[in-house]
Design a protein around this motif. Structure first.
Motif, mmCIF file in Angstrom:
data_model
loop_
_atom_site.group_PDB
_atom_site.id
_atom_site.type_symbol
_atom_site.label_atom_id
_atom_site.label_comp_id
_atom_site.label_asym_id
_atom_site.label_seq_id
_atom_site.Cartn_x
_atom_site.Cartn_y
_atom_site.Cartn_z
ATOM 1 N N GLY A 35 -4.430 -8.517 -5.532
ATOM 2 C CA GLY A 35 -3.353 -7.737 -4.935
ATOM 3 C C GLY A 35 -3.614 -6.260 -4.759
ATOM 4 O O GLY A 35 -2.943 -5.608 -3.963
ATOM 5 N N MET A 36 -4.590 -5.700 -5.479
ATOM 6 C CA MET A 36 -4.739 -4.250 -5.382
ATOM 7 C C MET A 36 -6.171 -3.807 -5.073
ATOM 8 O O MET A 36 -6.423 -3.168 -4.064
ATOM 9 N N ASN A 37 -7.102 -4.127 -5.960
ATOM 10 C CA ASN A 37 -8.474 -3.626 -5.789
ATOM 11 C C ASN A 37 -9.220 -4.521 -4.795
ATOM 12 O O ASN A 37 -9.321 -5.727 -4.994
ATOM 13 N N LEU B 205 -7.980 1.949 -14.710
ATOM 14 C CA LEU B 205 -7.825 1.474 -13.335
ATOM 15 C C LEU B 205 -6.500 0.711 -13.246
ATOM 16 O O LEU B 205 -6.125 0.014 -14.188
ATOM 17 N N LEU B 206 -5.810 0.837 -12.139
ATOM 18 C CA LEU B 206 -4.629 0.002 -11.918
ATOM 19 C C LEU B 206 -5.107 -1.319 -11.305
ATOM 20 O O LEU B 206 -5.982 -1.304 -10.422
ATOM 21 N N ARG C 140 -0.488 7.984 -13.459
ATOM 22 C CA ARG C 140 -1.833 7.439 -13.653
ATOM 23 C C ARG C 140 -2.285 7.678 -15.079
ATOM 24 O O ARG C 140 -1.838 8.600 -15.748
ATOM 25 N N LYS D 251 0.296 3.862 -3.005
ATOM 26 C CA LYS D 251 -0.137 5.232 -2.693
ATOM 27 C C LYS D 251 0.795 6.234 -3.372
ATOM 28 O O LYS D 251 0.350 7.260 -3.878
ATOM 29 N N LEU E 121 -0.074 6.363 -7.026
ATOM 30 C CA LEU E 121 -1.382 6.960 -7.324
ATOM 31 C C LEU E 121 -1.417 8.480 -7.172
ATOM 32 O O LEU E 121 -2.374 9.122 -7.609
ATOM 33 N N SER F 122 0.825 -1.211 0.000
ATOM 34 C CA SER F 122 0.000 0.000 0.000
ATOM 35 C C SER F 122 0.863 1.267 0.000
ATOM 36 O O SER F 122 0.490 2.266 -0.609
#
Ligand code: COD
Length: 304
Positions: free
Chosen positions: A143-145, A121-122, A117, A107, A110, A103
């Protein structure tokens, strides 16, 4: 076509090597993988992190740092910020997570001012080569969303298709996983899966992809289970991409493949201007090396 992850190490390299910025590189397996990828002429690394720890590990693993840029950072946040900064200004073409928390790194990526970006969506895409399956198996997004909505799932599928196509998969078969095959008003995953199949038929994922679901994991990967349950689908037992409804299912399937099926793997985040190599800190050296090779291939494709 890439049939196994080892093939990623043998893709002919053009003269331009991709530069990889490693955030918090002070980890023995990360540095071993980076060193091996450099020796194989896959990358040119830039290491961000605690310089004295990096130097200590380099001695332990016999890695020469003479021709490698090492940038000293006070802590993990600074490592992430500086590594991200180096890709933002074009010093490196892709990014890798070292010892830093997922994270913290994401962060930093992002932050709008970094310019990494896109309008996409990543999302995280893992590639596994389970010995018990007849081909590579892609898994997204574990892993992300955390709990993507329908629109986000569409983009998660698109990102995974891009990775599968880069590895030569055609057609790409996507299974939208749920706990059962029938649409159930109480189970959002089943409703979204049915909508994604509809969107697939409308052509939003391209002509070369087939979307199926809702279906449980057994039907996605086992022809025998599909036969017994009389489940008919073009993708049953022959899935390329497992699209999970939330991070917990993705994480669980991924860890099961790694620890119970000893499947080798590679992992990457797609959707930003550059690929981000993201593997679990506990993943072994081979997985880190394959992930670097995958990231380098995707970075080369987008720089071509
Ligand atoms: N793609 C593009 N933009 C995004 C995404 C995404 N996937 N996620 C958030 N954004 C944008 C938002 O639109 C917003 O503009 C900004 O980023 C911040 O959004 P927040 O406040 O929702 O996001 P954060 O910073 O709180 O969290 C984003 C994370 C990716 C860090 C978060 O979703 C997360 O922690 N995911 C889980 C990562 C993890 O721990 N994985 C563990 C298994 S390895």
């Amino acid at each position: 076509m890439v049939r196994c992850l080892e093939d990623l190490l043998n893709i002919p390299n053009p003269n331009i090597k991709m530069r990889l910025a490693v955030a918090a590189a002070e980890d023995s397996d990360v540095m071993k993988a980076v060193n091996e990828a450099k020796k194989l002429d896959i990358i040119e690394p830039i290491l961000f992190g605690n310089k004295s720890k990096i130097e200590e590990i380099a001695i332990q693993i016999g890695m020469g740092l003479e021709n490698i840029e090492v940038c000293d950072c006070a802590d993990l946040i600074e490592s992430a910020e500086k590594a991200v900064g180096s890709v933002s200004i074009g010093n490196a073409q892709f990014l890798m997570k070292g010892l830093v928390d997922t994270s913290i790194l994401l962060k930093a990526v992002l932050k709008k001012e970094r310019g990494l970006r896109t309008d996409r969506l990543l999302s995280h895409v893992m590639v596994y080569s389970p010995k018990t399956y007849h081909k590579l198996l892609f898994l997204t997004d574990g892993g992300m969303n955390i709990s993507p909505n329908l629109k986000e799932k569409e983009q998660i599928i698109m990102n995974a298709i891009e990775v599968a196509r880069a590895l030569g998969v055609s057609p790409v078969k996507i299974a939208c996983l749920a706990a059962k095959e029938k649409v159930d008003d109480k189970m959002e995953a089943t409703i979204d899966a049915a909508n994604l199949v509809k969107r697939g038929k409308e052509g939003i994922f391209g002509n070369d992809s087939i979307v199926g679901g809702p279906m449980a994991l057994d039907l996605a990967v086992s022809k025998e289970a599909s036969r017994i349950k009389r489940y008919e689908s073009q993708i049953a037992g022959d899935t390329d991409i497992l699209m999970v409804p939330n991070i917990e299912m993705g994480n669980g399937i991924g860890k099961t493949l790694t620890y119970m099926a000893q499947a080798e793997s590679a992992g990457i985040i797609m959707g930003a201007k550059i690929p981000i190599v993201l593997v679990s800190r506990a993943d072994e050296f081979k997985s880190k090396l394959y992930s670097i090779a995958l990231g380098s291939m995707i970075a080369r494709n987008s720089n071509a």
